[in-house]
Design a protein around this motif. Structure first.
Motif, PDB file in Angstrom:
ATOM      1  N   MET A  81       1.141  -1.382   0.002  1.00  0.00           N
ATOM      2  CA  MET A  81       0.455  -0.407  -0.191  1.00  0.00           C
ATOM      3  C   MET A  81       0.745   1.192  -0.026  1.00  0.00           C
ATOM      4  SD  MET A  81      -3.020   1.229   2.853  1.00  0.00           S
ATOM      5  CE  MET A  81      -3.476  -0.629   2.687  1.00  0.00           C
ATOM      6  N   LEU A  82       1.701   0.997   0.946  1.00  0.00           N
ATOM      7  CA  LEU A  82       2.935   2.325   0.765  1.00  0.00           C
ATOM      8  C   LEU A  82       3.941   2.315  -0.780  1.00  0.00           C
ATOM      9  CD1 LEU A  82       3.556   4.749   2.679  1.00  0.00           C
ATOM     10  CD2 LEU A  82       5.975   2.909   3.586  1.00  0.00           C
ATOM     11  N   ASP A  83       4.559   1.787  -1.132  1.00  0.00           N
ATOM     12  CA  ASP A  83       4.639   2.081  -2.201  1.00  0.00           C
ATOM     13  C   ASP A  83       3.818   1.729  -3.408  1.00  0.00           C
ATOM     14  OD1 ASP A  83       6.795   0.757  -1.062  1.00  0.00           O
ATOM     15  OD2 ASP A  83       6.778  -1.231  -1.797  1.00  0.00           O
ATOM     16  N   SER A  84       2.668   1.722  -3.033  1.00  0.00           N
ATOM     17  CA  SER A  84       1.450   1.907  -4.538  1.00  0.00           C
ATOM     18  C   SER A  84       1.311   3.281  -4.829  1.00  0.00           C
ATOM     19  CB  SER A  84       0.108   1.233  -4.229  1.00  0.00           C
ATOM     20  OG  SER A  84      -1.077   1.470  -3.111  1.00  0.00           O
ATOM     21  N   ILE A  85       1.246   4.143  -2.851  1.00  0.00           N
ATOM     22  CA  ILE A  85       0.919   5.629  -2.409  1.00  0.00           C
ATOM     23  C   ILE A  85       1.990   6.367  -2.536  1.00  0.00           C
ATOM     24  CG2 ILE A  85       0.227   7.383  -0.662  1.00  0.00           C
ATOM     25  CD1 ILE A  85      -1.529   4.811   0.115  1.00  0.00           C
ATOM     26  N   ALA A 100      -1.340  10.032   4.981  1.00  0.00           N
ATOM     27  CA  ALA A 100      -2.153   9.758   5.301  1.00  0.00           C
ATOM     28  C   ALA A 100      -4.190   9.574   5.003  1.00  0.00           C
ATOM     29  CB  ALA A 100      -2.120   9.823   6.715  1.00  0.00           C
ATOM     30  N   ALA A 101      -4.154  10.268   4.338  1.00  0.00           N
ATOM     31  CA  ALA A 101      -5.152  10.813   3.663  1.00  0.00           C
ATOM     32  C   ALA A 101      -5.650   9.755   2.716  1.00  0.00           C
ATOM     33  CB  ALA A 101      -5.500  12.142   3.416  1.00  0.00           C
ATOM     34  N   LYS A 102      -4.357   8.777   1.908  1.00  0.00           N
ATOM     35  CA  LYS A 102      -4.261   7.645   0.672  1.00  0.00           C
ATOM     36  C   LYS A 102      -4.663   6.777   0.981  1.00  0.00           C
ATOM     37  CE  LYS A 102      -2.239  11.294  -2.301  1.00  0.00           C
ATOM     38  NZ  LYS A 102      -1.143  11.306  -2.497  1.00  0.00           N
ATOM     39  N   VAL A 114      -3.561   1.577   9.219  1.00  0.00           N
ATOM     40  CA  VAL A 114      -3.371   1.787  10.405  1.00  0.00           C
ATOM     41  C   VAL A 114      -2.086   2.906  10.551  1.00  0.00           C
ATOM     42  CG1 VAL A 114      -3.631   2.078  13.302  1.00  0.00           C
ATOM     43  CG2 VAL A 114      -4.406   0.280  11.982  1.00  0.00           C
ATOM     44  N   MET A 115      -1.968   4.187  10.985  1.00  0.00           N
ATOM     45  CA  MET A 115      -0.881   4.615  10.325  1.00  0.00           C
ATOM     46  C   MET A 115      -0.797   5.522  12.070  1.00  0.00           C
ATOM     47  SD  MET A 115       0.336   8.518   8.223  1.00  0.00           S
ATOM     48  CE  MET A 115       1.676   9.149   8.380  1.00  0.00           C
ATOM     49  N   ASN A 130      -7.692  18.628   7.830  1.00  0.00           N
ATOM     50  CA  ASN A 130      -8.174  17.594   6.927  1.00  0.00           C
ATOM     51  C   ASN A 130      -8.802  16.166   7.240  1.00  0.00           C
ATOM     52  OD1 ASN A 130      -8.502  19.977   5.940  1.00  0.00           O
ATOM     53  ND2 ASN A 130      -6.097  19.486   4.663  1.00  0.00           N
ATOM     54  N   LEU A 131      -8.076  15.461   8.530  1.00  0.00           N
ATOM     55  CA  LEU A 131      -7.790  13.835   8.453  1.00  0.00           C
ATOM     56  C   LEU A 131      -9.067  13.627   9.176  1.00  0.00           C
ATOM     57  CD1 LEU A 131      -4.169  13.323   8.510  1.00  0.00           C
ATOM     58  CD2 LEU A 131      -6.180  11.987   6.826  1.00  0.00           C
TER      59      LEU A 131
END
Length: 69
Positions: free
Chosen positions: A14-18, A36-38, A44-45, A65-66
């Motif tokens: 997931m992190l790599d895709s973002i 974090a928004a993505k 969980v962050m 925003n979050l």
């Protein structure tokens, strides 16, 4: 500072895709809030010591925003 890091395989994927080609260790505090928004619904962050950055308007806006996600 270690930037962003994943603790398991799905998290890394997931992190790599973002972040794409960007090195996750170089992501700054404000950009981390954008990431974090993505994140997916099953993510969980942990954001260490945000109180140290509350004087920065960009950080405060990112946290606001979050709040509804």
């Amino acid at each position: 500072m270690t930037g962003l890091s994943a603790v398991n395989g799905p998290g890394k994927k997931m992190l790599d895709s973002i972040v794409g080609e960007r090195n996750p260790e170089t992501v700054g505090p404000a950009d981390a809030l954008s990431v974090a928004a993505k994140l997916g619904d099953d993510a969980v962050m942990f954001y260490a010591n945000p109180q140290r950055l509350w004087q920065d308007p960009v950080i405060v806006q990112g946290l606001w925003n979050l709040r509804t996600l």
